[in-house]
Design an enzyme around this catalytic site. Structure first.
Site, PDB file in Angstrom:
ATOM      1  N   ASP A   1       0.871  -1.177   0.000  1.00 38.15           N
ATOM      2  CA  ASP A   1       0.000   0.000   0.000  1.00 38.15           C
ATOM      3  C   ASP A   1       0.906   1.224   0.000  1.00 38.15           C
ATOM      4  O   ASP A   1       1.767   1.356   0.868  1.00 38.15           O
ATOM      5  CB  ASP A   1      -0.907   0.009   1.235  1.00 38.15           C
TER       6      ASP A   1
ATOM      7  N   ASN B   1      -8.263   7.878   9.238  1.00 39.88           N
ATOM      8  CA  ASN B   1      -8.172   6.420   9.157  1.00 39.88           C
ATOM      9  C   ASN B   1      -8.394   5.754  10.517  1.00 39.88           C
ATOM     10  O   ASN B   1      -8.814   4.597  10.577  1.00 39.88           O
ATOM     11  CB  ASN B   1      -6.797   5.989   8.627  1.00 39.88           C
TER      12      ASN B   1
ATOM     13  N   ASP C   1     -10.163   0.484  -2.831  1.00 41.40           N
ATOM     14  CA  ASP C   1     -11.322   1.378  -2.763  1.00 41.40           C
ATOM     15  C   ASP C   1     -11.703   1.948  -4.124  1.00 41.40           C
ATOM     16  O   ASP C   1     -12.431   2.928  -4.199  1.00 41.40           O
ATOM     17  CB  ASP C   1     -11.048   2.530  -1.787  1.00 41.40           C
ATOM     18  N   ASN C   2     -11.206   1.348  -5.214  1.00 38.50           N
ATOM     19  CA  ASN C   2     -11.605   1.843  -6.533  1.00 38.50           C
ATOM     20  C   ASN C   2     -11.672   0.688  -7.533  1.00 38.50           C
ATOM     21  O   ASN C   2     -10.979  -0.321  -7.399  1.00 38.50           O
ATOM     22  CB  ASN C   2     -10.651   2.931  -7.035  1.00 38.50           C
TER      23      ASN C   2
ATOM     24  N   CYS D   1     -21.108  21.975 -20.502  1.00 29.90           N
ATOM     25  CA  CYS D   1     -21.976  23.150 -20.608  1.00 29.90           C
ATOM     26  C   CYS D   1     -22.818  23.318 -19.345  1.00 29.90           C
ATOM     27  O   CYS D   1     -23.133  24.442 -18.931  1.00 29.90           O
ATOM     28  CB  CYS D   1     -22.859  23.055 -21.843  1.00 29.90           C
TER      29      CYS D   1
END
Length: 829
Positions: free
Chosen positions: A333, A341, A405-406, A461
């Site tokens: 990590d 945390n 986490d993704n 836009c």
């Protein structure tokens, strides 16, 4: 300066906040279960220290302030009202065995006011495998205050009942007060409930558990991951009782993992006999042979956040990756520990802030089980690190665990696991929701076999001119932050690194040379503030530009009565017309536009250009640091834009969640998913069949839990007798003179079908319709692929001719081509 600041006080507070931040940024078991072993002694040291020491400092409950730097992720789950109610609540917890310590951990992390712990049993060696807060020295001495270390806001006390053996049984008398009227619920009895009641009755009568059958044997033992899962669920029920938030359970809840122990029930009794070590409780459930498999396991865990910490705890209690059996846990990590945390990642303490997650968690895990072998890395797992996490690295693994986490990171790790035919355990949470997915080679589909719909992006836009909801204004504010304080300074630095002399730039521009980015850079240079009053002026101009002139310009282009060709009004839902915001200073500053060359000329002539001024420090958005002003800028800018478009604003907390894309999180669901996925690890180690693996989805708020079979792997048919799945890989061995033609013939001879196309990565080695490709058939594979020094093999993509002319070519499995037969013994990707 004081006069200007006095005028600020008359201005809308949101406007002042925006101005101020522009200025600042610019200037810089509830009960002891009778069927589970509960053997933690009383926390003797806490008894003396907490009862005889002076009163502790004010807690969160005393001031009713919520420490957002610690509780931010949990606040998004529970809300402030529930958080404040919880912070005034005291909990009594009886039983500090495997289940009790899980509940204690979770409710202390949640932030109740006080927890009182009670247990009448003494520590034994057995408990080292079930209770992660017990150390080897505690077998003789009292347990240290490890529960109290989890959260400085929570008072942890100890309750003890003296010797009552001489007391007579209670007969009558006493006074009680009815607080709530009882309500009785009746449900259809479960077989498992009957078994549990029978075990309780047997224990009450004989002071021991029976010695017959799988259920009674397991009742004497303990599966620590099951305790973690049930502990997470029970802890959420505690928080519901304290806060009234979410729906409580209205019946008995049972979670069984009989499929873990059923295949082992016919093993000889000696397999389950105690041996006087920390694994006796586990051995009683799964036997010695399975314990040895876990001890020898080699696991690669990617990510060491909340789920990662819980997983390491579970691995330690299961005895996975022991050094004396050549097992190992490799964890990586790249992140550092932050204060936020500490609310969920229980292996970390305040003194660990800004230290690496992986190495800190590894050290804390070794305190739980010193017999483990843990190799901690600080790397991302991505294409850039494939030289570290190569195929050779994966070849030594038994299992991959993701604690990410993704989605994109999960997809990459999944692809590497499939490519190397390794099992993968994935899990994730969002608030009170959690899921687990078990991926087993040749049995199940992979993570990449199914895709969630892509996250919808806000049209440009809409962000620029037509925001309709608060998410639009917050994203607009975040984009302005990135542009002003990150992108432009980075561009400025890159330009002057390439053009170190301002005089040289001036001469080249005067000579008519077009220089990319020069106008923007010179504009930044000429307006670069050197004093605080320059920052004030810049912030004032930005306010007018964003919240007044932009609105006036849009209304000039599209007046309120503008109609489209079909006669309908231009300004109708979801479009909202803007209302310019006036900043009420008497003498607004004006912005002068100058040509880039004259600006640079003036700057040079006034000796403004120095090496120091040709460098800026970009700011990178950091949502969790309340001192850096980043969130203040975004919150203020978003609120002003919301006011301009008559959009209902949200508070700073919600703005932070949206701008920072924060995933709500709470320790209860994290503990539950880690426990559930660790139970599947035992099945992977035991080589269980497809029907015994379980995926899970739960929502502790409702509460609901759904266990399902994993998705069975699908096979693609090439011919009637030839098929493949995502896990299959064909292999061809070559040699130095092995040609492309030889390769195609070898595939045909080995697998009964000849390729029509061969691709290596993005390079097409052979496509029949491509000019000159037929000549490549005589070239050697070495010459076509040009492998790097030391590379032993490559994975090639092949396709095959369809059975019916006119159809598309059929895909095939990857073909691993070894440059020599000897190279397989020393594989290197």
């Amino acid at each position: 300066m004081p006069d200007i600041l006095r005028k600020f006080a008359a201005v809308n507070s949101v406007a002042v906040n925006f101005w101020t931040e522009c200025l600042r940024l610019c200037f810089s078991g509830l009960l002891s279960s009778t069927v589970n072993r509960c053997s933690l002694s009383l926390l003797h040291n806490l008894t003396e220290e907490h009862l005889n020491t002076p009163s502790p400092p004010p807690t969160m409950a005393d001031s009713m302030d919520i420490d957002d730097s610690l509780y931010s992720r949990q606040r998004y789950v529970l809300g402030d009202s529930a958080m404040q109610q919880m912070a005034q609540s005291a909990v009594f917890l009886s039983g500090m065995g495997a289940l009790g310590v899980e509940i204690a951990k979770n409710i202390v992390l949640a932030g109740v006011k006080a927890v009182t712990l009670h247990d009448c049993k003494r520590c034994e060696v057995w408990d080292l495998g079930t209770n992660f807060f017990i150390r080897e020295e505690d077998v003789v001495e009292a347990v240290h205050s490890r529960v109290a270390e989890l959260n400085p806001y929570v008072q942890v006390n100890v309750f003890a009942i003296g010797d009552t053996s001489s007391f007579r049984p209670f007969a009558h008398g006493g006074i009680f007060r009815l607080v709530k009227t009882p309500k009785t619920f009746k449900f259809v009895p479960l077989q498992l409930h009957t078994i549990m009641l029978a075990l309780d009755a047997f224990l009450e009568q004989h002071a021991r558990l029976p010695n017959i059958g799988c259920v009674s044997r397991c009742a004497r033992g303990c599966l620590s991951p099951l305790a973690a899962a049930v502990g997470g669920i029970a802890s959420q029920e505690v928080l519901k009782a304290l806060t009234g938030k979410f729906s409580p359970l209205q019946q008995w809840f049972y979670l069984d993992v009989v499929e873990v122990v059923q295949p082992l029930q016919y093993l000889p009794a000696e397999e389950f006999a105690p041996r006087g070590d920390r694994y006796d409780a586990l051995r009683a459930c799964i036997g010695e042979s399975m314990c040895l498999k876990l001890h020898k396991f080699r696991v690669f865990m990617v990510g060491c956040g909340a789920i990662g910490c819980e997983m390491l705890k579970n691995l330690a209690l299961l005895g996975v990756g022991l050094s004396r059996y050549s097992g190992e846990i490799c964890v990586t990590d790249p992140d550092l520990i932050e204060k936020s945390n500490l609310n969920r990642q229980f292996l970390f303490r305040p003194q660990h802030i800004q230290k690496p997650k992986s190495t800190t968690a590894a050290a804390a895990t070794l305190e739980i089980n010193p017999e483990m072998q843990i190799d901690a890395h600080l790397n991302k797992v991505c294409p850039a690190t494939e030289d570290i996490y190569s195929d050779a690295f994966f070849s030594h693994l038994n299992l991959v665990v993701t604690a990410l986490d993704n989605v994109e990171a999960r997809r990459y790790v999944d692809s590497r696991s499939v490519s190397n035919q390794k099992a993968l355990l994935d899990s994730g949470t969002m608030g009170t929701k959690g899921h687990t997915e078990i991926i087993v080679p040749f049995l199940t589909e992979s993570y990449n076999s199914h895709r969630d719909p892509p996250e919808e992006e806000i049209p440009f836009c809409t962000l620029k001119s037509f925001p309709a909801v608060i998410e639009h204004t917050i994203q607009w504010a975040r984009d302005k932050f990135e542009s002003a304080f990150s992108h432009k300074p980075s561009m400025y630095n890159m330009f002057w690194q390439s053009h170190s002399s301002a005089q040289d730039v001036l001469q080249r521009m005067m000579a008519g040379e077009s220089m990319e980015g020069a106008f923007q850079v010179i504009k930044l240079l000429s307006r670069r503030p050197t004093h605080l009053d320059h920052c004030l002026a810049l912030a004032r101009l930005k306010f007018d530009k964003y919240f007044k002139r932009k609105a006036l310009q849009l209304l000039h282009s599209f007046p309120l009565d503008t109609r489209l060709k079909d006669g309908s009004l231009f300004w109708q839902s979801p479009k909202r017309p803007p209302s310019p915001i006036e900043f009420d200073l008497n003498d607004p500053l004006s912005e002068e536009e100058r040509e880039a060359i004259s600006q640079l000329q003036e700057a040079i002539n006034s000796n403004f250009v120095t090496p120091e001024r040709l460098c800026m420090t970009p700011l990178f958005f950091e949502k969790d640091d309340d001192t850096n002003g980043h969130m203040d800028f975004v919150a203020s800018a978003s609120a002003l834009r919301a006011q301009m478009y008559a959009i209902e604003a949200v508070d700073r907390l919600q703005t932070k969640r949206i701008a920072g894309k924060i995933i709500p999180a709470i320790a209860t669901s994290t503990a539950a998913v880690a426990g559930l996925v660790s139970l599947e690890l035992i099945k992977v180690a035991g080589g269980y069949g497809f029907e015994l693996f379980k995926n899970c989805f739960f929502n502790l708020a409702i509460p609901v839990m759904v266990l399902t079979e994993t998705a069975q792997v699908k096979r693609t048919q090439i011919r009637d007798d030839i098929s493949f799945s995502i896990w299959d890989r064909w292999t061809i061995f070559g040699h130095e003179d092995f040609t492309l033609s030889d390769f195609m013939s070898a595939v045909r001879e080995e697998y009964g079908i000849e390729p029509t196309m061969v691709v290596h990565g993005v390079k097409m080695l052979y496509v029949p319709v491509m000019p000159g490709h037929n000549k490549r058939l005589k070239l050697t594979m070495h010459k076509l692929i040009k492998p790097s020094a030391g590379r032993k093999y490559v994975d090639l993509t092949v396709s095959f001719a369809p059975e019916v002319d006119g159809d598309e070519d059929l895909p095939g499995p990857p073909v691993r081509y070894y440059f020599s037969r000897e190279s397989k013994s020393g594989e290197k990707a």
